[in-house]
Structure formats: C-alpha cells, structure tokens
Scaffold this active site. Structure first.
Site, short mmCIF file in Angstrom:
data_model
loop_
_atom_site.label_atom_id
_atom_site.label_comp_id
_atom_site.label_asym_id
_atom_site.label_seq_id
_atom_site.Cartn_x
_atom_site.Cartn_y
_atom_site.Cartn_z
N CYS A 47 0.86 -1.19 0.00
CA CYS A 47 0.00 0.00 0.00
C CYS A 47 0.89 1.24 0.00
CB CYS A 47 -0.88 -0.05 1.25
SG CYS A 47 -1.78 1.47 1.59
N SER A 49 0.89 3.63 1.95
CA SER A 49 1.33 4.00 3.31
C SER A 49 2.65 3.31 3.69
CB SER A 49 0.28 3.65 4.36
OG SER A 49 -0.97 4.10 3.95
N HIS A 53 5.98 5.50 4.76
CA HIS A 53 6.83 5.31 5.94
C HIS A 53 8.30 5.17 5.54
CE1 HIS A 53 7.61 4.28 10.13
NE2 HIS A 53 8.41 3.35 9.69
N HIS A 69 0.80 -4.09 5.84
CA HIS A 69 -0.38 -4.05 6.73
C HIS A 69 -1.66 -4.40 5.98
CE1 HIS A 69 -0.09 -0.22 4.72
NE2 HIS A 69 -1.40 -0.14 4.85
N CYS A 176 -6.81 -3.20 3.97
CA CYS A 176 -6.52 -1.76 3.99
C CYS A 176 -7.22 -1.05 2.85
CB CYS A 176 -5.03 -1.43 4.00
SG CYS A 176 -4.77 0.38 3.98
#
Ligand code: APR
Ligand code: ZN
Length: 378
Positions: A47, A49, A53, A69, A176
């Site tokens: 993803c 995200s 990070h 995740h 997600c």
C-alpha cells in the site's frame, strides 16, 4: 511437527533504514504472549502508506522495521487468554484495533480505538511491543502488523476472523485499501442516491472510493488523476467521467464546477497531497458539499479560507473508511463472497515476497493498482 510454543525462524523483508531497498532476511518470531496470535501470512498487498513510511515519513526512529499491513493469513498458534481464535482460522490483520471496551469502541460515532491511538498512531506508527528479532536486533512492527513476513504476532484486538472459504490472495486487499476507500464514501461521506461525486487519486484507495460512491447510488462519479492510465479501471469500477488536471489550463475545481453546475455533492481525496486536498474541498458545492480526506501526509498543512466553509461545506477525515475494524472486515469479506464487492479488479500484479522491491518500484512509477505478494502457501 507443531511449531506452537517455539520460536519460528522464517523469511521477511526488513527495512533497515529509510530510503533504502528492503532486504530479505531470516528473522526469529517469538511465540505469542497473552492475548496475541501468531499468524502465517499467506498473501500481502503493498500500500502507499508502506512507501510513505519508507520514503516520506518523519519517523526516522521507527527502523529497523518490517512494513506491510494489507494481508491475509492463517492462525498458527495462540497466546494465553485467547478464546476467539484457534490454529487454522483464516484471518485478516488490521492496523486499527477494535478492543470493544474503550469509550471510542463503545460509541457508534467513531471507528477509533483508544488502544490503537496509544500504541500505534501516537507512537510514530510502530507497535510498542514487537515479537520479532533479526540478527539479535529488535525489529519494530509497523502499525502493529508487519505482514511482509512469513510469520507475525499480532494482538487479538487487531485481528479479524473471516470466512474460511475466502481466497486469501484476493481478500488480503480488504485489510486496507478496499475498506479505506469504499468506507470513506459510504460511511464517512455518506454519499447519497442520485448525488454527484469526485474522487481524487485513482490508486487502490481512490478506486475503492469510486466503487463505494457507486454502491451508494451516486448518479455521476468524476474520477480525477494526473495519470491517464488509471482512467479505464476507474470506469470499470463505476466512474462516469475521467478528468486529468494536466489537460486543463485552469484550476481543477473550476473545471469540476463547470461540469456540475457549481460543484460536486461529495469529494474524496485519495492522494495524500495538501494541494489536492484544497482542490477537493473547493470542488464541493459551497452550500452543502462534503469533502473527505483519506490520503495520508504529515509533512505539510492544508490552507483553508474560512469562507470555503462558512456557506455550508463540511471537511472531514476518514481512517480505515470509518469501519469498526473487527466488525467491518468480515462483513466486507462476506460482500466479496456474495459477489457484491469487486476485489479481483484491483490486482494488477502477483509476485513473491523476494520480489518486494520490484513491487515498490511499480508503485512508485504508477504502473500498478495493487501487487499481491504470495508469501506462504495456503
Ligand atoms: N492529482 C490527482 N491525482 C494524483 C495527483 C494529483 N496532483 N498526484 C498523484 N495522483 C494519483 C497518482 O497518479 C495515483 O494514481 O494518486 C494516486 C495514488 O495512488 P497510489 O500511489 O496507488 O496510492 P494508494 O495506495 O491508493 O493510497 C492513496 O491513501 O491511504 C492513503 O497513505 C495512502 O496517501 C495514500 C492514499
Ligand atoms: Zn477500543
């Protein structure tokens, strides 16, 4: 031979430091402690995200870590006090817990959970406790999940049990992207029948928002992205129009206002850029337009003129699509099994965990919607 109660040595993609490729390493995964479950990850998506990070986030302290995740797997063993899960259960890990006991969980007004805020969101997006080590070093569990690994250990309040017949290499995306976008339209914006919507950003999250707008009965769904390769998929999922801001020499909110008699009823930002957030807000009809922010960024601020809101616009945010996570995930899996939710359409590539850096490159170049990594056999 049972692995319960023993340390498991297995493969994972470790992010040793920001801005560097992930490294496939042998890791040690400790047995689950009280209220935890150890899960064999079967399939995981990548993803935006995770990339955030690794490349953009401010969390330089959160390394070394194992990212990931958006996954599905099978319970390998359970820690003391776990009654809800058994070895062999099919599950989806969730980055947003639902403890069912805190004041947020008990309120129908939110899907937030105080435990998640304390452990994950406030603590730089890393789980406070980790059961994973590599070369003698503690490895942070990104958002408490760490699914770029053959095995992981997760608190039971952040694990959802799903239909055992569900194909894990598909429903992993419900962990997600699909819930985040779909729920932003249905639960947070509360898109209504006959309305006009605009979705900014047509990655998996934005495409799921398009799908949510359609499910809610929107009459017009305008899909906005600077990458024209995303237009066809948006139409498959329900978009009625595609607009590329680069094709116009005036601001995108003016283009949308002309197309819609003054503005859309609902807009959803699924990019994670503050300039796009501002455009999404300005694209809403001043009298009652609702703008929902989904894209994640912490590196800059959105400038809003009070008059953008005073006439009646609403600006809202949405995390995990407003779904109470443990309740919502099995329902979304059921919707997929009942053929009421599209998921397969989001998967443009399949790879193995060893190819994770290729999957990262594809996403950086905008060449995929979702790559699903097959991690372990089912
Ligand atoms: N205007 C419109 N679309 C844009 C713009 C822009 N200025 N800049 C980028 N985009 C598009 C990209 O072309 C891409 O299609 O936004 C899309 C983002 O998609 P992905 O990178 O695949 O990201 P996704 O996984 O869908 O996540 C989107 O939601 O949950 C958050 O953290 C996540 O912020 C991220 C966002
Ligand atoms: Zn809670």
């Amino acid at each position: 031979m049972s692995t319960a109660g023993k340390v498991i040595k297995c493969k994972a993609a470790v992010a040793w430091e920001p801005n560097k490729p992930l490294v496939i390493e042998e890791i040690e995964v400790a047995p689950p402690e009280a209220n935890e479950v150890r899960i064999k990850i079967v399939a995981t998506g990548l993803c935006h995200s995770d990339l955030y990070h690794l490349y953009e986030g401010m969390h330089k302290d959160g390394f070394p870590t194992i990212l990931g995740h958006e996954a599905a797997g099978i319970v390998e063993s359970i820690g003391p006090g776990v009654t809800e899960f058994q070895p062999g259960d099919k599950v989806i890990p969730i980055f947003l817990s639902q403890c069912k006991e805190c004041c947020f969980c008990k309120s129908p007004k939110t899907n937030q959970c105080i435990v998640a805020w304390k452990r994950v969101i406030m603590e730089s997006l890393v789980g406070a406790e980790s059961r994973i080590t590599c070369k003698g070093k503690k490895i942070f569990q990104f958002v408490g999940t760490s699914t770029f690994s053959e095995y992981t250990v997760i608190d039971q309040i952040a694990v959802a049990k799903i239909d055992p017949a569900a194909p894990l290499d598909k429903v992993c995306l419900i962990g997600c992207g699909i819930c985040t976008g779909y729920g932003a339209a249905v639960n947070t914006a509360k898109v209504d029948s006959g309305s006009t919507c605009a979705v900014f950003g047509l990655g998996a999250v934005g495409l799921a928002a398009v799908m949510g707008c359609k499910a809610a009965g929107a009459k017009r769904i305008i899909a906005v992205d600077i990458n024209p390769e995303k237009a066809d998929k948006a139409k498959v999922l329900g978009a009625t129009n595609y607009v590329n801001p680069k094709d116009h020499n005036k601001p995108i909110h003016e283009v949308l206002a002309e197309m819609t008699n003054g503005g859309v009823d609902f807009s959803v930002e699924c990019v994670g850029r503050v300039d796009v957030m501002r455009s999404a807000l300005e694209s809403c009809l001043p009298a009652w337009g609702v703008c929902v922010i989904v894209g994640w960024t912490q590196v800059s601020e959105v400038a809003i003129q009070p008059t953008d809101l005073i006439a009646g616009r609403t600006l809202k945010g949405s995390l995990f699509g407003g779904f109470k996570s443990k309740d919502g995930v099995p329902q979304m899996v059921k919707a997929y099994m009942d053929k009421k939710l599209q998921v397969d359409e989001f998967i443009t590539h399949n790879m193995t965990l060893d190819q994770i850096n290729d999957a990262i490159e594809l996403m950086k170049l905008g060449k995929c919607i979702r790559t699903v990594m097959n991690v372990s056999p089912q």
